[in-house]
Design a protein around this motif. Structure first.
Motif, PDB file in Angstrom:
ATOM      1  N   VAL A 130      -9.820   7.377   3.756  1.00 32.54           N
ATOM      2  CA  VAL A 130      -9.930   6.510   2.576  1.00 32.54           C
ATOM      3  C   VAL A 130      -9.022   5.292   2.740  1.00 32.54           C
ATOM      4  O   VAL A 130      -9.407   4.160   2.421  1.00 32.54           O
ATOM      5  N   GLU A 131      -7.814   5.527   3.280  1.00 37.50           N
ATOM      6  CA  GLU A 131      -6.884   4.408   3.498  1.00 37.50           C
ATOM      7  C   GLU A 131      -7.470   3.402   4.483  1.00 37.50           C
ATOM      8  O   GLU A 131      -7.384   2.177   4.286  1.00 37.50           O
ATOM      9  N   GLU A 132      -8.075   3.889   5.565  1.00 37.23           N
ATOM     10  CA  GLU A 132      -8.670   2.996   6.560  1.00 37.23           C
ATOM     11  C   GLU A 132      -9.833   2.196   5.962  1.00 37.23           C
ATOM     12  O   GLU A 132      -9.986   0.999   6.226  1.00 37.23           O
ATOM     13  N   ILE A 145       0.854  -1.184   0.000  1.00 36.57           N
ATOM     14  CA  ILE A 145       0.000   0.000   0.000  1.00 36.57           C
ATOM     15  C   ILE A 145       0.897   1.244   0.000  1.00 36.57           C
ATOM     16  O   ILE A 145       1.817   1.370   0.813  1.00 36.57           O
ATOM     17  N   ILE A 146       0.620   2.134  -0.954  1.00 38.48           N
ATOM     18  CA  ILE A 146       1.383   3.377  -1.081  1.00 38.48           C
ATOM     19  C   ILE A 146       0.427   4.547  -0.887  1.00 38.48           C
ATOM     20  O   ILE A 146      -0.617   4.598  -1.542  1.00 38.48           O
ATOM     21  N   VAL A 147       0.752   5.445   0.004  1.00 39.03           N
ATOM     22  CA  VAL A 147      -0.053   6.653   0.217  1.00 39.03           C
ATOM     23  C   VAL A 147       0.866   7.859   0.037  1.00 39.03           C
ATOM     24  O   VAL A 147       1.882   7.984   0.727  1.00 39.03           O
ATOM     25  N   THR A 148       0.518   8.727  -0.902  1.00 40.42           N
ATOM     26  CA  THR A 148       1.377   9.886  -1.172  1.00 40.42           C
ATOM     27  C   THR A 148       0.534  11.065  -1.644  1.00 40.42           C
ATOM     28  O   THR A 148      -0.640  10.902  -1.998  1.00 40.42           O
ATOM     29  N   GLU A 149       1.150  12.232  -1.642  1.00 41.43           N
ATOM     30  CA  GLU A 149       0.488  13.444  -2.114  1.00 41.43           C
ATOM     31  C   GLU A 149       1.391  14.158  -3.111  1.00 41.43           C
ATOM     32  O   GLU A 149       2.622  14.122  -2.991  1.00 41.43           O
ATOM     33  N   VAL A 150       0.774  14.768  -4.121  1.00 40.76           N
ATOM     34  CA  VAL A 150       1.520  15.570  -5.100  1.00 40.76           C
ATOM     35  C   VAL A 150       0.843  16.933  -5.216  1.00 40.76           C
ATOM     36  O   VAL A 150      -0.363  17.064  -4.962  1.00 40.76           O
ATOM     37  N   ASP A 151       1.619  17.930  -5.588  1.00 36.92           N
ATOM     38  CA  ASP A 151       1.068  19.278  -5.703  1.00 36.92           C
ATOM     39  C   ASP A 151       0.086  19.385  -6.856  1.00 36.92           C
ATOM     40  O   ASP A 151      -0.941  20.070  -6.761  1.00 36.92           O
TER      41      ASP A 151
END
Length: 881
Positions: A292-294, A213-219
């Motif tokens: 959302v991840e949970e 599982i990958i959780v990340t943010e981008v601008d």
């Protein structure tokens, strides 16, 4: 106006499907959706002119009479064209490879198959309809297939995808051209995201499955999100990945799976996502990414099927030898059980292993009496029964080991071999599917890719609910007892062929009788144990019968002998069976209910309609398999494969066939004669010269074949009118014995030890037929009493044989009259009535009663009163004393 369109975010499979559909609907207009993927955008920038299309805003929906959808069935993915769904006067045709979903559009025509790419479905249609494809078109179509199947390497790839790709290559498709679009390098922003994936990836073990599982943010949104994810998956050789990428107020979820146990489309569906089993995505707006991840984590635990471990596929109980076992004894055991490696144990402790190769090498230079202890290899590789199959495979690869010993707290509990792993990695994809389209005018021929769910669905559709519940209960009982339960044999074969068969046999890896005892107790059924054979029969209150056997292996001490049996793993139990089509099993364990197990290619032989033995000595060990091979061949309209046919001929040339007991040959011949249409089977027996081997003067002539065919009508006529069954096999045997004299018939019956009753019917039928035909041929009227008297002592089968032999319709009619009416006539008076009338008991009673029967048969008397009056008239009072 006709319009062809596809889903938003169009990929190469969707684009290629548009082009293929245009060739099927040449008058239709292609409308590209918005947005389209960055990869397709690049392609269109270069080659877009070869695909004539219109933007959606130029199409007046009021003018559309037909909507052709490709690569999607979801109404919320087709933009403005969703307004046409359900509109009166607009027909909808759908071509799609995604699994069905409750929100799917219902088309007027649908061709939806779970294959690797929608383009494959359409390519097959183009090939069937012989529509020409240019090299440029072939290149675009194969690009669509390659993208969605990972260049034919994903688990979703099916035979149809391979065939379609092969066809497109034959039409001039260029793999060199498409490689630049499939193997693209990452942009600077995609590379940054790729590095972010590596840094932020977390491993979760869910129901035994390793999930990344990958959780990340981008601008800002990064185009082509799937490309860096695929690169990451390939780099790490991952099976299941979920990437959650937040860009401003939107969360993009991209999921990929390379295992059948994780259906990513099903997992993302509650989040509004879609796709297919191996690739799916979802877009979520204005939600917290942590929440959302949970929620995703909860769905993973709910939806992921428990993963198989080493315990699920290992062989047990383990056959082993001691260090004091001699080399010759070890070799004999290896030959007997078909095992190439034995663990060497002493007092429960593993000392090493010994291989057949090592034994043969040592015996070539030393006496076979030497003990193993000096020659065993102490280097063994062990695994835990709880280890994943993927990890077990990695150990095998790293150590170049073909066998792993399975230890649980230091105790040897199983053995894992390369073929076990190979089977396990494929068995979730095993099963059977006869693909059908919803086109009213055509059925899609051929076999689709086998699926786990297909056999389970067949069980649900083809067998009664009460039996399903019994099987499910059996699976639960076996699991609680530490056993494994499987349906085996003809039931599995017939289920896959679509033939009704409720004769269910269970094989238990464990103690079959102990299992049957517990299951019978829970189901309140009657239990019959057969301890000498390790089998039992459960008879349930509603009459259903379930046969249970301990999984076992067989060893033939010499050719044509009856086998000796010992407990063994399922693979060895199935290996002892006659033909590949009878070697399949269905797992009924709760976690894998409906899983088809096929070690020996049985489903492929069903598809090819072949009867094939498992090994070259099969007919030598048990020559009765020759009869069964021919019987199966003709019953199912199959063909004995060439190698098996040669093995039959080799056995018949030698002496092995003649070592069979006469009783076994008789029983096999009777089974053939019991078939609904045995003529072709008997013909094959003659082709192989088996009839002559049974008895030299038996021959199937054209006349006998004609009479065998006619017997079907004789049986039907008799059984419909009389509501009785006859020994069909015996009557057919009588026909086969035509041409033998009385002494030869008696010799045949004695040689094959028929029962006294059957011998009487055979000899009577053989001798009486001509006499009866002659007596019944009279054109004038015959009294019913005469017919009854003539036929009453002749066995029923001999009478039906006579009917088949008779050319005269009047003879047939008179025999049928006797069988269906005259022989059932009973008089109402008896000896007590005669005493009451004053007659003194004497042998004349029989004569009087027989005269009354004759009178009743001829219609002279009809009831008891008339019978009494007839006696008084026929036998007056002075004759009473």
């Amino acid at each position: 106006m006709k319009v062809i369109t596809t889903h938003a975010g169009m990929d190469f499979d969707a684009l290629a499907s548009l082009v293929a559909a245009k060739k099927l609907y040449p008058e239709a207009k292609i409308c590209l959706p918005t947005p389209i993927s960055s990869e397709v955008k690049q392609f269109m920038a270069i080659y877009g002119k070869i695909i004539p299309h219109l933007p959606a805003e130029e199409i007046k929906l009021a003018n559309v009479t037909q909507l052709i959808l490709v690569d999607t069935r979801w109404v919320n993915r087709i933009g403005p064209f969703r307004e046409l769904v359900g509109r009166e006067g607009v027909k909808v045709h759908i071509y799609d490879h995604h699994p069905p979903h409750p929100n799917d559009i219902q088309g007027d025509r649908e061709l939806c198959q779970e294959v690797g790419a929608t383009t494959s479905i359409l390519t097959e249609l183009l090939r069937e309809k012989k529509i020409p494809i240019t090299p440029v078109e072939a290149t675009l179509l194969i690009l669509g297939i390659y993208e969605d199947t990972g260049s034919l390497s994903f688990a979703s790839t099916t035979p149809l995808d391979l065939e379609a790709a092969g066809f497109l290559l034959s039409q001039g498709a260029s793999l060199e051209l498409i490689s630049s679009f499939l193997n693209r390098s990452l942009t600077e922003r995609q590379m940054a995201l790729f590095n972010d994936f590596i840094e932020r990836a977390k491993i979760r073990i869910i129901n035994g499955v390793e999930v990344i599982i990958i959780v990340t943010e981008v601008d800002e949104f990064v185009g082509g999100l799937s490309l860096p994810l695929h690169k990451f998956i390939d780099l790490k050789n991952l099976e299941v990945v979920f990437a959650l990428i937040k860009a401003k107020e939107r969360i993009y979820i991209i999921a990929r799976s390379r295992t059948l146990s994780v259906n990513v489309s099903e997992i993302l569906s509650p989040l509004g996502g879609g796709g297919h089993n191996f690739a799916a995505s979802a877009l979520i707006k204005e939600q917290n990414i942590k929440e959302v991840e949970e929620r995703l984590h909860g769905l993973l635990k709910e939806k992921i099927k428990p993963r198989q471990t080493v315990r699920d596929v290992m062989s047990f109980p383990v056959r082993f030898v001691s260090p004091r076992t001699s080399l010759k004894e070890a070799k004999d055991l290896m030959i007997k059980y078909g095992i190439s490696t034995f663990p060497v144990l002493e007092k429960g402790k593993v000392l090493g292993i010994i291989s057949r190769e090592k034994v043969d090498h040592v015996m070539a230079h030393n006496s076979g009496r030497a003990p193993l202890k000096s020659y065993l290899s102490p280097k063994v590789f062990t695994v835990s029964p709880h280890l994943s199959l993927k990890k077990a495979q990695e150990i095998m690869m790293d150590e170049e080991a073909r066998t792993l010993l399975v230890l649980d707290n230091g105790k040897l509990v199983g053995i894992l071999k390369g073929p076990d792993l190979l089977h396990a990695f494929h068995k979730n994809a095993q099963g059977f599917r006869h693909s059908e389209s919803s086109f009213s005018e055509r059925e899609f021929p051929g076999w689709g890719e086998p699926r786990f769910s297909v056999v389970r669905n067949l069980l649900e559709r083809k067998i009664p609910k009460r039996i399903q519940k019994v099987l499910e209960q059996g699976g639960r009982v076996a699991q609680r007892m530490g056993f494994r339960a499987f349906i085996v044999g003809g039931f599995v074969r017939d289920l896959l062929l679509g033939i009704e068969n409720l004769d269910v046999d269970l094989v238990i890896e464990g103690d079959g009788i102990e299992f049957a005892t517990e299951l019978a107790r829970q189901l309140k059924g009657e239990l019959k144990r057969h301890r000498g054979f390790g089998t039992a029969t459960i008879i349930l209150p509603h009459g259903f019968k379930l046969d249970v056997a301990t999984s076992r292996s067989e060893f033939y001490p010499f050719p044509a002998a009856l086998p000796q049996v010992k407990p063994a793993p399922l693979s060895e139990d199935l290996a002892r069976r006659d033909f590949t089509v009878n070697t399949m099993a269905i797992d009924i364990s709760p976690s894998s209910f409906g899983l088809l197990i096929d070690f020996f290619g049985g489903q492929e032989d069903l598809r090819r309609r072949k009867v094939r033995v498992l090994h070259p000595r099969s007919f030598i060990e048990d020559p009765t398999r020759i009869f069964r091979a021919i019987r199966f061949e003709q019953r199912y309209d199959f063909q004995i494969d060439k190698e098996s046919e040669k093995l039959i001929q080799d056995v018949l040339k030698g002496e092995v066939f003649h070592r069979l007991s006469r009783e076994r040959i008789r029983e096999e011949l009777v089974q053939i004669l019991k078939e609904d249409e045995p003529e072709k089977t008997i013909h094959r027996l003659q082709d192989f010269r088996i009839l002559k081997a049974i008895y030299p003067k038996i021959e199937l002539t054209p006349q006998k074949e004609k009479e065998l065919n006619y017997l079907v009508d004789v049986f039907a006529h008799f059984e419909v009118l009389s509501k009785e069954k006859s020994k069909r096999w015996l009557i057919r045997l009588l026909l086969l014995l035509e041409g033998l004299d009385e002494e030869e018939v008696r010799d045949f019956c004695g040689r094959y030890k028929f029962t006294r009753e059957d011998q009487n019917a055979i000899i009577s039928g053989r001798l009486e037929a001509e006499r009866l035909i002659k007596s019944l041929r009279s054109p004038g009227p015959l009294k019913s009493s005469f017919i009854h008297s003539l036929l009453r002592s002749v066995p029923q089968e001999a009478l039906l044989f006579t009917m088949a032999k008779a050319q005269d319709k009047l003879v047939k009619k008179r025999i049928l009259l006797y069988l269906t009416r005259l022989r059932l006539v009973e008089i109402e008076v008896d000896g007590e009535d005669l005493k009451n009338m004053g007659y003194k008991p004497s042998p004349r009673f029989s004569q009087i009663l027989e005269e009354v029967r004759r009178a009743k048969l001829d219609g002279v008397v009809k009831n008891k009163k008339e019978e009494i009056n007839y006696i008084k008239e026929k036998f007056p009072p002075e004759e009473k004393k």
